[in-house]
Design a protein around this motif. Structure first.
Motif, PDB file in Angstrom:
ATOM      1  N   LEU A 240       0.814  -1.218   0.000  1.00 42.42           N
ATOM      2  CA  LEU A 240       0.000   0.000   0.000  1.00 42.42           C
ATOM      3  C   LEU A 240       0.845   1.265   0.000  1.00 42.42           C
ATOM      4  N   LEU A 241       1.892   1.282   0.809  1.00 44.52           N
ATOM      5  CA  LEU A 241       2.616   2.528   1.070  1.00 44.52           C
ATOM      6  C   LEU A 241       3.987   2.592   0.405  1.00 44.52           C
ATOM      7  N   GLY A 242       4.441   1.491  -0.183  1.00 39.83           N
ATOM      8  CA  GLY A 242       5.641   1.541  -1.013  1.00 39.83           C
ATOM      9  C   GLY A 242       6.960   1.448  -0.292  1.00 39.83           C
TER      10      GLY A 242
ATOM     11  N   LYS B 257      -6.540  10.202   0.713  1.00 31.86           N
ATOM     12  CA  LYS B 257      -6.645   9.827   2.125  1.00 31.86           C
ATOM     13  C   LYS B 257      -7.898   8.991   2.345  1.00 31.86           C
ATOM     14  N   ASN B 258      -8.978   9.359   1.684  1.00 37.61           N
ATOM     15  CA  ASN B 258     -10.233   8.623   1.827  1.00 37.61           C
ATOM     16  C   ASN B 258     -10.138   7.233   1.198  1.00 37.61           C
ATOM     17  N   VAL B 259      -9.496   7.146   0.032  1.00 40.70           N
ATOM     18  CA  VAL B 259      -9.354   5.848  -0.632  1.00 40.70           C
ATOM     19  C   VAL B 259      -8.448   4.928   0.181  1.00 40.70           C
TER      20      VAL B 259
ATOM     21  N   TRP C  45      -4.781  -5.480  -4.887  1.00 37.47           N
ATOM     22  CA  TRP C  45      -5.811  -4.708  -5.582  1.00 37.47           C
ATOM     23  C   TRP C  45      -5.905  -3.291  -5.016  1.00 37.47           C
ATOM     24  N   SER C  46      -5.838  -3.182  -3.715  1.00 37.65           N
ATOM     25  CA  SER C  46      -5.944  -1.859  -3.086  1.00 37.65           C
ATOM     26  C   SER C  46      -4.776  -0.973  -3.497  1.00 37.65           C
TER      27      SER C  46
ATOM     28  N   MET D 291      -7.949   0.135   3.644  1.00 38.17           N
ATOM     29  CA  MET D 291      -7.584  -0.533   4.881  1.00 38.17           C
ATOM     30  C   MET D 291      -8.814  -1.112   5.573  1.00 38.17           C
ATOM     31  N   SER D 292      -9.940  -0.412   5.470  1.00 32.64           N
ATOM     32  CA  SER D 292     -11.179  -0.906   6.068  1.00 32.64           C
ATOM     33  C   SER D 292     -11.628  -2.198   5.393  1.00 32.64           C
TER      34      SER D 292
END
Length: 449
Positions: A101-103, A165-167, A416-417, A172-173
């Motif tokens: 997700l964060l690289g 930020k919302n995505v 996917w996220s 994560m949810s």
């Protein structure tokens, strides 16, 4: 009379088949890469990604040279990532999810904070278990998971915003909630459809995702450390496989249209559900079961070879001429995911007393690879892919077959996220072109047709 079996309806479907089928030769005539694959089997370049890469060959002077396979997550070889986890005997799917997700690799402090966010996001909305998961059980868990994801949209206070930020929050949810959705959907199926007792275990905050999955799907909640480790490994090796696989590409396509996270991930699940993608492990399991039913014992190499030759000749199993679990679109000499899983499967087989079953699958790997090599006139045996051993592991874990593909989805949701986040930041709709063949017709009014 069943209207859908009426001769007039059957004639409609026959007409559709005649009108709708595209002659494969036309792809060559118009220089269109069928399935976005070139004639040499390699993929057409359609995008740029920093998330994952699949390596199975190199090019020299226009020729494809087979190489040992590698899978990289954000530049790190999966072999190195898993080696460190095994060296320190820690479960690492959450750490790999952070990386995707964060690289970057998290520090201990980063990882603890990330896990706390996942733990907080894990809770399902009020009454979601009863109203969404239990009241409408399904015979197919993948379809049920899609439905549940779409339902989560209604509980999100800001479902449509594509602010990054919302995505990230939504991603994560979904990653945190999906194990509960899968486990409770499975329990609902067992109770309302299969007639077993309804058993719901709440997730434990001190458990990893792999541990909580075993805790929630097993009636007695019991599992060993070895079982948790190999399930954690399954989640890791399934987490990402480049941007070109069908479900990740589907994620890019629908994300580029600006749709919401829940619709996007339902699309990804729909893609993975297909037997040519995530459902392939079920094909492997069915083939191996059919093979076992047609040989004298698991160690009869000649019987195994005779059966597999019949499979290739379309005279056995499903008549498709494919040895499922052998070969891959990219990997040539080895699939790193299969290597990692095979090593852990061997250890679990010893613990479970399933050595005969393990060596049987290993025989299928060797014999099947050689037979496909002979058929395709290659210089090297064809390697197995991850599906050959994932089904074996699921079997040794005592998991129901309808959990195989959903468990694949739990791992892949992290990849996917990451791809969705990348596409949202790219902010460009994907719109390829098609060759149109119907030409132009003169319109006829209804009374003249």
């Amino acid at each position: 009379m069943d209207r859908w079996k009426d001769p007039r309806f059957l004639s409609l479907s026959q007409s559709l088949e005649e009108q709708g089928k595209i002659d494969r030769q036309l792809y060559d005539d118009f220089n269109v890469m069928h399935g976005l694959r070139k004639k040499d089997g390699t993929g057409v370049l359609v995008g740029i990604t920093r998330i994952g890469d699949v390596t199975g060959y190199r090019r020299e002077e226009g020729q494809i040279i087979p190489t040992q396979g590698d899978l990289t997550y954000r530049g790190y070889s999966i072999l190195d990532l898993v080696a460190d986890l095994q060296k320190t005997d820690r479960l690492g799917f959450e750490e790999i999810t952070y990386l995707l997700l964060l690289g970057k690799l998290p520090t201990k402090e980063d990882l603890d904070y990330f896990k706390s966010l996942l733990l907080e996001a894990q809770c399902l909305p009020d009454h979601f278990l009863e109203d969404v998961l239990l009241k409408i059980p399904s015979t197919n868990l993948m379809n049920k998971m899609m439905r549940a994801l779409l339902a989560l949209y209604s509980y999100d206070q800001d479902p449509e915003s594509d602010d990054i930020k919302n995505v990230l929050r939504q991603s994560m949810s979904i990653i945190a909630k999906l194990p509960l959705i899968m486990a409770y959907s499975y329990q609902a199926q067992r109770h309302y459809i299969d007639g077993d007792s309804l058993i719901i275990h709440k997730p434990r905050p001190d458990y990893s995702m792999a541990e909580n999955i075993l805790h929630m799907i097993r009636p007695d909640s019991q599992f060993s450390r070895e079982e948790a480790k190999i399930l954690d490994l399954l989640l890791i090796v399934h987490a990402e496989h480049g941007g070109g696989n069908n479900s990740s590409f589907a994620t890019h396509v629908v994300s580029s249209a600006g749709t919401d996270s829940y619709s996007t991930m339902a699309t990804a699940l729909a893609s993975l559900k297909g037997p040519r993608h995530g459902g392939a492990n079920l094909k492997v399991t069915a083939m191996l079961e059919d093979l076992r039913a047609n040989i004298r014992s698991l160690d009869q190499d000649q019987d195994i070879e005779n059966y597999l030759r019949k499979v290739l000749a379309k005279e056995a199993f499903d008549g498709k001429g494919l040895i499922y679990g052998i070969g891959h679109a990219v990997y040539t000499l080895s699939d790193p995911r299969a290597l990692l899983l095979k090593d852990q499967a061997r250890q679990l087989a010893q613990i479970k007393g399933c050595e005969d079953l393990f060596y049987f699958v290993e025989r299928v790997e060797k014999i099947g690879g050689r037979l496909v090599q002979e058929r395709n006139q290659l210089d090297h045996p064809v390697c197995c892919n991850v599906d050959l051993y994932s089904g074996l592991v699921y079997d040794m874990l005592g998991l129901a077959k309808n959990l195989y593909t959903p468990l694949f989805a739990l791992g892949r949701m992290s990849g996917w996220s990451a791809h969705r986040l990348e596409q949202v930041l790219d902010n460009k709709i994907i719109r390829p072109a098609y060759v149109y063949l119907s030409g132009h017709r003169t319109y006829l009014p209804l009374d003249q047709r």
